[in-house]
Design an enzyme around this catalytic site. Structure first.
Site, mmCIF file in Angstrom:
data_model
loop_
_atom_site.group_PDB
_atom_site.id
_atom_site.type_symbol
_atom_site.label_atom_id
_atom_site.label_comp_id
_atom_site.label_asym_id
_atom_site.label_seq_id
_atom_site.Cartn_x
_atom_site.Cartn_y
_atom_site.Cartn_z
ATOM 1 N N ASP A 70 5.112 -1.439 -13.158
ATOM 2 C CA ASP A 70 3.696 -1.447 -13.339
ATOM 3 C C ASP A 70 3.191 -2.535 -12.715
ATOM 4 O OD1 ASP A 70 1.088 -1.313 -14.051
ATOM 5 O OD2 ASP A 70 1.491 -0.536 -15.976
ATOM 6 N N VAL A 71 2.422 -2.470 -11.591
ATOM 7 C CA VAL A 71 1.694 -3.700 -10.762
ATOM 8 C C VAL A 71 0.979 -4.423 -11.520
ATOM 9 C CG1 VAL A 71 2.450 -2.902 -8.577
ATOM 10 C CG2 VAL A 71 0.264 -2.326 -9.488
ATOM 11 N N TYR A 159 -12.698 0.210 -5.026
ATOM 12 C CA TYR A 159 -11.634 0.520 -3.932
ATOM 13 C C TYR A 159 -11.927 -0.381 -2.876
ATOM 14 C CZ TYR A 159 -8.439 3.236 -1.130
ATOM 15 O OH TYR A 159 -7.258 3.551 -0.239
ATOM 16 N N LYS A 163 -9.655 -3.327 -1.224
ATOM 17 C CA LYS A 163 -9.139 -3.218 0.021
ATOM 18 C C LYS A 163 -9.530 -4.414 1.205
ATOM 19 C CE LYS A 163 -6.085 0.156 -0.747
ATOM 20 N NZ LYS A 163 -4.794 -0.105 -0.847
ATOM 21 N N THR A 193 -2.769 13.071 1.446
ATOM 22 C CA THR A 193 -2.039 12.671 0.492
ATOM 23 C C THR A 193 -2.413 13.218 -0.982
ATOM 24 O OG1 THR A 193 -3.142 10.946 -0.232
ATOM 25 C CG2 THR A 193 -1.586 10.417 1.627
#
Length: 256
Positions: A70-71, A159, A163, A193
């Site tokens: 788990d990052v 997001y 990024k 994806t």
């Protein structure tokens, strides 16, 4: 650092850890590395997904190990490094591909969604770069960014912010870890994806708009992003660091 002995795109006899490597782009990178002769540890938070991917890697003849990660927890990343290194040896390649996407207008986005996206997509990359960067003797770190880092996306504030941060982090980490460890990022465009779900399905208005604004006239498959990762991990990219490589089929958002 010794001079590279070859300029070919080759990752055989190397070891790689791919965080977020059990689905989507990460999984495609895992399989591309294994197909190119690398030993690979693919990890995510899902124990079932990690086990399934590890079994597939063993069937391909690659050395691997089962370890979840788990990052959002530094201790989890430290355990990942220790267990991967103990099982497959010196780590040559790290890929940061874990991700999450909160979809809400900025005025109504819940703070917990913002924090999850920032923690997973940006701070998690920092944690992994820090842990692996201080342990790797030499090698390549590859961060999966997004073309959303430099383009406006409705209902994607967290997001896009994360990024953008990944790109800045990539350049700063490249400066800190040079000359022994190279750090680069890949900016995919629209990719089919599981995270995208049915958003890019053929016949939809969105898909028609994407195809019209993309010279390649389609969305990418995860395997088409994996090729850039193999290149960046190889000696063919031995003088490439601090770069953000865009793989988007030539997408032009100027009409948006």
């Amino acid at each position: 650092m010794s001079k590279p002995t070859t300029s070919t795109v080759d990752v055989s006899n190397r070891t790689a850890v791919v965080i977020g490597g059990t689905s989507g782009i990460g999984r495609a990178i895992v399989l591309a590395f294994a197909d190119s002769g690398a030993d690979v540890v693919a990890t995510s938070r899902s124990e079932d997904a990690v086990e399934e991917t590890a079994e597939e890697l063993r069937s391909l003849g690659a050395a691997t190990t089962m370890v979840t990660c788990d990052v959002r927890e530094m201790s989890s990343i430290e355990r990942l490094y220790d267990e991967a290194a103990a099982e497959v040896g010196k780590i040559d390649i790290l890929v940061n591909s874990a991700g999450s996407v909160a979809k809400d207008p900025i005025w109504s986005m819940d703070m917990s969604d913002w924090e999850r996206d920032i923690d997973t997509n940006l701070t998690g990359v920092f944690r992994a770069c820090q842990v692996f960067g201080r342990e790797m003797e030499q090698g390549s770190i590859i961060n999966i960014s997004s073309m959303s880092a430099g383009q406006a996306r409705e209902q994607r504030a967290a997001y896009c912010a994360a990024k953008s941060g990944v790109n800045g982090l990539t350049r700063a980490a490249a400066a800190d870890l040079a000359p022994d460890v190279r750090v680069n990022a890949i900016e995919p465009g629209f990719v089919n994806t599981p995270l995208a779900g049915d958003a890019f399905a053929e016949g939809t208005d969105l898909r028609a708009k994407i195809d019209d604004q993309t010279p390649m006239e389609r969305v990418a498959q995860p395997e088409e992003i994996a090729g850039a990762a193999v290149y960046l991990a190889s000696d063919a990219a031995s003088f490439t660091t601090g770069e953000i490589i865009t793989v988007d089929g030539g997408y032009d958002d100027s009409a948006l």
